[in-house]
Write a protein that holds these residues in place. Structure first.
Motif, short mmCIF file in Angstrom:
data_model
loop_
_atom_site.label_atom_id
_atom_site.label_comp_id
_atom_site.label_asym_id
_atom_site.label_seq_id
_atom_site.Cartn_x
_atom_site.Cartn_y
_atom_site.Cartn_z
N HIS A 13 38.43 32.92 46.55
CA HIS A 13 37.08 32.65 46.03
C HIS A 13 37.12 32.24 44.57
O HIS A 13 36.34 31.41 44.13
CB HIS A 13 36.19 33.88 46.22
N PHE A 14 38.05 32.83 43.83
CA PHE A 14 38.15 32.46 42.41
C PHE A 14 38.56 30.99 42.29
O PHE A 14 38.00 30.24 41.48
CB PHE A 14 39.15 33.36 41.69
N ASN A 58 47.24 43.50 36.34
CA ASN A 58 46.89 42.97 37.66
C ASN A 58 45.92 41.80 37.46
O ASN A 58 44.70 41.98 37.45
CB ASN A 58 46.26 44.06 38.53
N ALA A 59 46.51 40.62 37.29
CA ALA A 59 45.69 39.45 36.94
C ALA A 59 44.65 39.16 38.02
O ALA A 59 43.54 38.72 37.72
CB ALA A 59 46.58 38.23 36.71
N TRP A 60 44.99 39.44 39.28
CA TRP A 60 44.02 39.14 40.34
C TRP A 60 42.77 40.02 40.21
O TRP A 60 41.66 39.58 40.48
CB TRP A 60 44.65 39.28 41.74
N VAL A 61 42.97 41.25 39.74
CA VAL A 61 41.81 42.14 39.54
C VAL A 61 40.92 41.56 38.43
O VAL A 61 39.68 41.53 38.55
CB VAL A 61 42.27 43.57 39.20
N LYS A 62 41.55 41.07 37.37
CA LYS A 62 40.77 40.48 36.28
C LYS A 62 40.04 39.22 36.77
O LYS A 62 38.90 38.97 36.38
CB LYS A 62 41.67 40.20 35.08
N ARG A 63 40.71 38.44 37.64
CA ARG A 63 40.02 37.27 38.21
C ARG A 63 38.81 37.73 39.03
O ARG A 63 37.76 37.10 39.01
CB ARG A 63 40.96 36.46 39.10
N GLY A 64 38.99 38.84 39.75
CA GLY A 64 37.88 39.37 40.55
C GLY A 64 36.70 39.80 39.68
O GLY A 64 35.54 39.59 40.04
N ILE A 65 37.02 40.36 38.52
CA ILE A 65 35.94 40.77 37.59
C ILE A 65 35.20 39.51 37.11
O ILE A 65 33.97 39.47 37.07
CB ILE A 65 36.52 41.59 36.42
N LEU A 66 35.95 38.47 36.80
CA LEU A 66 35.32 37.20 36.39
C LEU A 66 34.51 36.60 37.53
O LEU A 66 33.42 36.05 37.32
CB LEU A 66 36.39 36.21 35.93
N LEU A 67 35.04 36.74 38.76
CA LEU A 67 34.30 36.23 39.93
C LEU A 67 32.92 36.87 40.02
O LEU A 67 31.94 36.21 40.36
CB LEU A 67 35.12 36.53 41.21
N GLY A 68 32.86 38.16 39.68
CA GLY A 68 31.58 38.87 39.71
C GLY A 68 30.54 38.24 38.79
O GLY A 68 29.35 38.22 39.11
N PHE A 69 31.00 37.70 37.66
CA PHE A 69 30.05 37.03 36.77
C PHE A 69 29.59 35.71 37.38
O PHE A 69 28.44 35.30 37.23
CB PHE A 69 30.69 36.78 35.39
N ARG A 70 30.53 35.04 38.10
CA ARG A 70 30.20 33.74 38.70
C ARG A 70 29.21 33.88 39.85
O ARG A 70 28.32 33.06 40.01
CB ARG A 70 31.50 33.11 39.19
N VAL A 71 29.39 34.91 40.67
CA VAL A 71 28.54 35.03 41.87
C VAL A 71 27.22 35.76 41.59
O VAL A 71 26.32 35.70 42.42
CB VAL A 71 29.28 35.71 43.05
#
Ligand SMILES: CC(C)(COP(=O)(O)OP(=O)(O)OC[C@H]1O[C@@H](n2cnc3c(N)ncnc32)[C@H](O)[C@@H]1OP(=O)(O)O)[C@@H](O)C(=O)NCCC(=O)NCCS
Length: 295
Positions: A13-14, A58-71
């Motif tokens: 999704h990211f 855990n870069a994927w976790v940080k990407r997930g946090i950024l994804l939260g801002f996007r969605v």
């Protein structure tokens, strides 16, 4: 059939960029990640003996946090105000809050064992706060942060996004622990167990403060700050692939050093520099004994 892992879903999704915003599975994946972060089972960085710094990002976790801002869409999160027009006190216009719907303030129950003393503190969704943590008002704990058992977050303290705070840490009044969300592979600020960060300290840009270290009031640490260790006659600095690391038990105080060349020298200027004056001893333990009875 194999089930796609949460990590793979987040990465997919990211990578989809803005298209993720309309995909219900991206929101579902983010909410799963957020729940894991709040439960402390997923972390943006965690101890890893195999890593040179002792911590793995855990870069994927940080990407997930950024994804939260996007969605997340912007949402009115206003709360009732008691500023009745023309009267001393009473229900009045709401106090405005507007933020991404994916990141409301967290709610706690007495069973969580976290003390949030009334008066303007906020813990954002996606932050983990362990049992025995005390939060004095006003304080702010941002998404992705991890605050471990028995830690005190004192008034006006900030725990920035993804910052990792150990057990029995004391973040004194106005201690600022910076957030590091991007770049996603960058280490967040890490404060290990039993550290005392004195009043008005600032720790930024991925700095790691090892266990039992003491930052005297007013000490500032960034990637660009050289730290003079007068005990071991050495200067500690961050490098391209390693953040600034304050050694275990170091007692760091704010100091200054003379500029030794050019106009700065001519004008008799000096610059701020943190100094390791000693390593923790019995006197330090005495100086840092805190009000356990308040916990
Ligand atoms: C660092 C601290 C814990 C003292 O530790 P300590 O082990 O007792 O330190 P000492 O008194 O033995 O001092 C060691 C040296 O550092 C110097 N030093 C100590 N604290 C200093 C400070 N805050 N700034 C500059 N120098 C300091 C001392 O002068 C001494 O140097 P000297 O031997 O040349 O005189 C204390 O100064 C401190 O900052 N505490 C935090 C206070 C705070 O923010 N509380 C918040 C409550 S909300």
């Amino acid at each position: 059939m194999t089930t796609e892992t949460l990590e793979a879903r987040i990465e997919r999704h990211f990578a989809a960029g803005s298209a993720a915003a309309g995909d219900p599975d991206s929101l579902a994946a983010f909410l799963e990640l957020r729940a894991g972060l709040e439960a402390g089972t997923l972390r943006s960085a965690e101890p890893d003996a195999a890593s040179p710094t002792g911590w793995r990002v855990n870069a994927w976790v940080k990407r997930g946090i950024l994804l939260g801002f996007r969605v997340g869409q912007l949402k009115d999160m206003s709360v009732a105000g008691y500023n009745k027009p023309g009267a001393l006190y009473g229900p009045g216009p709401q106090i405005s809050f507007v933020d991404k719907a994916t990141y409301p303030a967290r709610r706690f129950a007495a069973e969580d064992g976290v003390r949030i003393v009334p008066g303007g503190s906020s813990v954002r969704s996606g932050a983990f706060v362990s049992r025995g943590v005390v939060i004095m008002p006003p304080a702010y704990i941002n998404a992705g942060a991890y605050v471990d058992e028995g830690t005190m977050v004192d008034s006006h303290a900030l725990v920035g996004s993804c910052a990792q705070i150990g057990k029995r840490v004391h973040l004194s009044a106005a201690a600022q622990i910076g957030g590091v969300l991007e770049p996603v592979n960058a280490s967040p600020v890490i404060i290990e167990d039993d550290v005392l960060a004195g009043g008005n300290t600032g720790v930024y840009e991925g700095t790691i403060v090892r266990r039992r270290a003491v930052l005297a009031a007013g000490t500032m640490l960034t990637r660009g700050t050289p730290v003079y260790d007068v005990v071991n006659a050495t200067v500690l600095r961050a490098t391209a692939d390693r953040p600034l690391i304050i050694p275990e038990g170091a007692v760091v105080v704010p100091g200054s050093r003379a500029i030794t060349s050019g106009y700065g020298k001519q004008m008799g200027l000096s610059v701020y520099t943190p100094v390791i004056v000693k390593y923790r001893d019995e006197k330090t333990d005495l100086s840092t004994t805190l009000e356990d009875v308040l916990r």
